[in-house]
Design an enzyme around this catalytic site. Structure first.
Site, PDB file in Angstrom:
ATOM      1  N   ASP A  49     -41.350 100.037 -31.918  1.00  0.00           N
ATOM      2  CA  ASP A  49     -40.124  99.923 -31.109  1.00  0.00           C
ATOM      3  C   ASP A  49     -39.063  99.105 -31.830  1.00  0.00           C
ATOM      4  OD1 ASP A  49     -41.229 101.457 -29.131  1.00  0.00           O
ATOM      5  OD2 ASP A  49     -41.025  99.969 -27.535  1.00  0.00           O
ATOM      6  N   ASN A  94     -39.751 106.387 -28.903  1.00  0.00           N
ATOM      7  CA  ASN A  94     -39.872 106.295 -27.448  1.00  0.00           C
ATOM      8  C   ASN A  94     -39.548 104.869 -27.010  1.00  0.00           C
ATOM      9  OD1 ASN A  94     -40.360 106.968 -24.814  1.00  0.00           O
ATOM     10  ND2 ASN A  94     -42.590 107.069 -25.025  1.00  0.00           N
ATOM     11  N   ASP A 314     -45.203  96.153 -16.522  1.00  0.00           N
ATOM     12  CA  ASP A 314     -46.013  96.350 -17.736  1.00  0.00           C
ATOM     13  C   ASP A 314     -47.347  95.614 -17.614  1.00  0.00           C
ATOM     14  OD1 ASP A 314     -43.748  97.661 -18.538  1.00  0.00           O
ATOM     15  OD2 ASP A 314     -43.311  96.389 -20.257  1.00  0.00           O
ATOM     16  N   GLU A 342     -44.030 105.468 -20.648  1.00  0.00           N
ATOM     17  CA  GLU A 342     -44.571 106.201 -21.798  1.00  0.00           C
ATOM     18  C   GLU A 342     -45.282 107.485 -21.397  1.00  0.00           C
ATOM     19  OE1 GLU A 342     -43.817 103.229 -21.623  1.00  0.00           O
ATOM     20  OE2 GLU A 342     -43.855 102.164 -23.532  1.00  0.00           O
ATOM     21  N   HIS A 386     -49.360 103.018 -25.435  1.00  0.00           N
ATOM     22  CA  HIS A 386     -49.983 101.799 -25.967  1.00  0.00           C
ATOM     23  C   HIS A 386     -50.704 100.991 -24.895  1.00  0.00           C
ATOM     24  CE1 HIS A 386     -46.050  99.470 -24.945  1.00  0.00           C
ATOM     25  NE2 HIS A 386     -45.998 100.662 -24.403  1.00  0.00           N
ATOM     26  N   ARG A 387     -50.102 100.928 -23.695  1.00  0.00           N
ATOM     27  CA  ARG A 387     -50.724 100.080 -22.663  1.00  0.00           C
ATOM     28  C   ARG A 387     -52.001 100.708 -22.093  1.00  0.00           C
ATOM     29  NH1 ARG A 387     -47.440  96.013 -22.875  1.00  0.00           N
ATOM     30  NH2 ARG A 387     -45.236  96.486 -23.132  1.00  0.00           N
ATOM     31  N   LYS A 412     -46.738 100.950 -30.930  1.00  0.00           N
ATOM     32  CA  LYS A 412     -45.425 100.851 -30.249  1.00  0.00           C
ATOM     33  C   LYS A 412     -45.017  99.393 -30.047  1.00  0.00           C
ATOM     34  CE  LYS A 412     -42.755 102.849 -26.417  1.00  0.00           C
ATOM     35  NZ  LYS A 412     -42.083 101.774 -25.703  1.00  0.00           N
TER      36      LYS A 412
HETATM   37  O1  LIG Z   1     -35.770  95.431 -20.520  1.00  0.00           O
HETATM   38  C1  LIG Z   1     -36.879  95.475 -21.052  1.00  0.00           C
HETATM   39  O2  LIG Z   1     -37.122  94.902 -22.132  1.00  0.00           O
HETATM   40  C2  LIG Z   1     -37.963  96.210 -20.374  1.00  0.00           C
HETATM   41  C3  LIG Z   1     -37.855  96.496 -19.035  1.00  0.00           C
HETATM   42  C4  LIG Z   1     -38.929  97.178 -18.273  1.00  0.00           C
HETATM   43  O3  LIG Z   1     -38.521  98.496 -18.050  1.00  0.00           O
HETATM   44  P1  LIG Z   1     -37.891  99.004 -16.642  1.00  0.00           P
HETATM   45  O4  LIG Z   1     -36.724  98.176 -16.317  1.00  0.00           O
HETATM   46  O5  LIG Z   1     -37.558 100.428 -16.958  1.00  0.00           O
HETATM   47  O6  LIG Z   1     -38.981  98.874 -15.610  1.00  0.00           O
HETATM   48  C5  LIG Z   1     -40.257  97.187 -19.033  1.00  0.00           C
HETATM   49  O7  LIG Z   1     -41.152  98.078 -18.426  1.00  0.00           O
HETATM   50  C6  LIG Z   1     -40.053  97.568 -20.485  1.00  0.00           C
HETATM   51  O8  LIG Z   1     -41.272  97.581 -21.186  1.00  0.00           O
HETATM   52  C7  LIG Z   1     -39.158  96.578 -21.162  1.00  0.00           C
HETATM   53  C1  LIG Z   2     -42.207 100.726 -20.574  1.00  0.00           C
HETATM   54  C2  LIG Z   2     -42.383 100.267 -21.802  1.00  0.00           C
HETATM   55  O1  LIG Z   2     -41.544 100.508 -22.852  1.00  0.00           O
HETATM   56  P1  LIG Z   2     -40.001 100.895 -22.979  1.00  0.00           P
HETATM   57  O2  LIG Z   2     -39.343  99.671 -23.538  1.00  0.00           O
HETATM   58  O3  LIG Z   2     -39.971 102.045 -23.922  1.00  0.00           O
HETATM   59  O4  LIG Z   2     -39.471 101.217 -21.613  1.00  0.00           O
HETATM   60  C3  LIG Z   2     -43.564  99.440 -22.143  1.00  0.00           C
HETATM   61  O5  LIG Z   2     -43.580  98.841 -23.230  1.00  0.00           O
HETATM   62  O6  LIG Z   2     -44.515  99.361 -21.342  1.00  0.00           O
END
Ligand SMILES: O=C(O)C1=C[C@@H](OP(=O)(O)O)[C@@H](O)[C@H](O)C1
Ligand SMILES: C=C(OP(=O)(O)O)C(=O)O
Length: 428
Positions: A49, A94, A314, A342, A386-387, A412
């Site tokens: 990422d 992704n 998460d 994901e 990944h999770r 990821k």
């Molecule tokens: O802003 C961020 O860094 C994130 C927000 C969350 O997503 P959502 O806001 O779509 O739930 C989380 O699930 C993602 O892994 C990271």
């Molecule tokens: C939802 C996740 O990732 P993303 O930042 O791509 O939304 C995650 O890392 O669980």
């Protein structure tokens, strides 16, 4: 397909120095790129990422250097918006934390950019963000399907003003408009419609913007006021906290089969909401000790609990597999947006938990897990998530082995996950 079989583990114990937070790494990189001055980012996460964000910045002409282990980045800010005369295509995998914030930042830059990604990225909605940007008169076009990437963005100066944004699917859309708002020529007011999900991630955004010199007026998460025509300022040095979501697997392992596990790089003042995963473990019965730079968890008999996990979607996935070791059912509620991450995480979780023998009730936005008396060996599909791979490693903390399909999908956010996990584990 590659698989990894984890044999039963008798005990876990040790200290984990957490890799940097994905959420903070990608925000810090983008803000440092836009800022005036040079920023040294330390404890940067090295994962897919973050590579996608770095590659995008390279293509946009941002100058930076990385240490050999890629955890220290010296980045020279552009002191404004991105400038690139030729049309560009940026592949963002992704990575939601690259796709969403870059969409907004590019909409106000002098660029003509197409944002692409992995097939799953084209199934993850972005319409609420595009709707918000279009109220600022941004030029963002859907190239395949309305409301989904890939996108073409013809960036231009934007004047700001009052907009509304739907907060009910992803907080990343609000994060994206907040980080971009100071770069507009006028002031902005951003009004939230719908329930704002994943709220603590907005606190991360506001905390990072403040570190880079921009304050936002937060009206109780209902609306936000941001002054326009501002420049981000480099803080000089910026240390990335350890990843609290990545910590959850180790903390859960200790709660299930400790020993004590201590994770360092986060603590009670951490900015990431996912540190409150430890509160859920405590409510399940684990003993938790909090310091300023560590959290440690020690085993106790666990019991199932019924909670709303909207704030920590998460880390909540880790509760789903921890539930296999608790007495009684565990309910994970208000996680509708698991379906647009994901993979459809509610469906994936239900399917794979049933394979190891759990009784699972899957609702539109919740899951209830009742553990079996004895876990069954299964080959766990990970859906390029990944999770899923990391959560299901916890099954080996029983008398039963578990096989994880495509374990490398952890790249990821945590490429070394299985190595670290094995250094903590004593085989049965
Ligand atoms: O802003 C961020 O860094 C994130 C927000 C969350 O997503 P959502 O806001 O779509 O739930 C989380 O699930 C993602 O892994 C990271
Ligand atoms: C939802 C996740 O990732 P993303 O930042 O791509 O939304 C995650 O890392 O669980």
């Amino acid at each position: 397909m590659k698989t990894l079989t984890l044999q039963p583990i008798a005990k876990v114990e040790g200290v984990v120095h957490l890799p940097g937070s994905k959420s903070i790494s990608n925000r810090a990189l983008l803000l440092a790129a836009l800022a005036k001055g040079t920023t040294r980012i330390t404890n940067l996460l090295d994962s897919d990422d973050v590579s996608h964000m770095l590659n995008a910045l390279t293509a946009l002409g941002v100058q930076y250097s990385l240490s050999d282990d890629k955890t220290v980045c010296d980045i020279t800010g552009i002191a404004g918006v991105f400038q690139h005369t030729e049309p560009l295509e940026l592949f963002l995998g992704n990575a939601g934390t690259a796709m969403r914030p870059l969409t907004a930042a590019l909409a106000v830059s002098n660029v003509d950019v197409t944002l692409t990604g992995e097939p799953r990225m084209y199934e993850r909605p972005i319409g609420h963000l595009v709707d918000a940007l279009q109220q600022w008169n941004a030029d963002v076009e859907y190239l395949q399907q309305k409301d989904y990437p890939p996108l073409r963005i013809r960036g231009k100066a934007l004047a700001g003003g009052k907009i509304s944004i739907d907060g009910s699917v992803s907080s990343q859309f609000l994060t994206a408009v907040l980080m971009t708002a100071p770069l507009l020529s006028g002031d902005s007011e951003i009004v939230i419609s719908g329930e704002l999900v994943s709220k603590p991630y907005i606190d991360i955004t506001l905390a990072l913007m403040a570190r880079f010199g921009v304050t936002v007026q937060n009206n109780n998460y209902q609306s936000f006021v941001v002054k326009g025509n501002q420049q981000y300022q480099s803080p000089g040095e910026f240390l990335v906290e350890g990843d609290a979501s990545s910590a959850s697997y180790f903390l859960a392992a200790a709660a299930i089969k400790g020993g004590t596990i201590k994770v360092t790089g986060i603590g009670k003042n951490a900015v990431q909401g996912d540190i409150h995963f430890a509160d859920a473990l405590e409510a399940m019965g684990a003993t938790v000790d909090w310091g300023y730079d560590y959290i440690s968890v020690t085993r106790n008999q666990l019991k199932g609990i019924d909670r709303d996990y909207n704030a920590i979607p998460d880390a909540a996935m880790t509760i789903a597999t921890t539930a296999l070791f608790a007495q009684g059912p565990t309910a994970i509620r208000n996680v509708y947006n698991w379906r647009v991450k994901e993979t459809d995480r509610l469906a994936a979780m239900a399917t794979e938990l049933r394979k190891v023998g759990a009784e699972v009730e899957e609702g539109e936005d919740y899951i209830v897990i009742t553990p079996p008396t004895i876990l069954k060996h299964a080959s766990i599909a990970t859906y390029n998530d990944h999770r899923m791979a990391m959560c299901f490693s916890l099954v080996a903390l029983s008398d039963t082995a578990v096989t994880i399909e495509d374990p490398d999908c952890t790249r990821k956010t945590f490429p070394q996950y299985f190595e670290v996990f094995s250094t903590l584990s004593t085989p049965a």
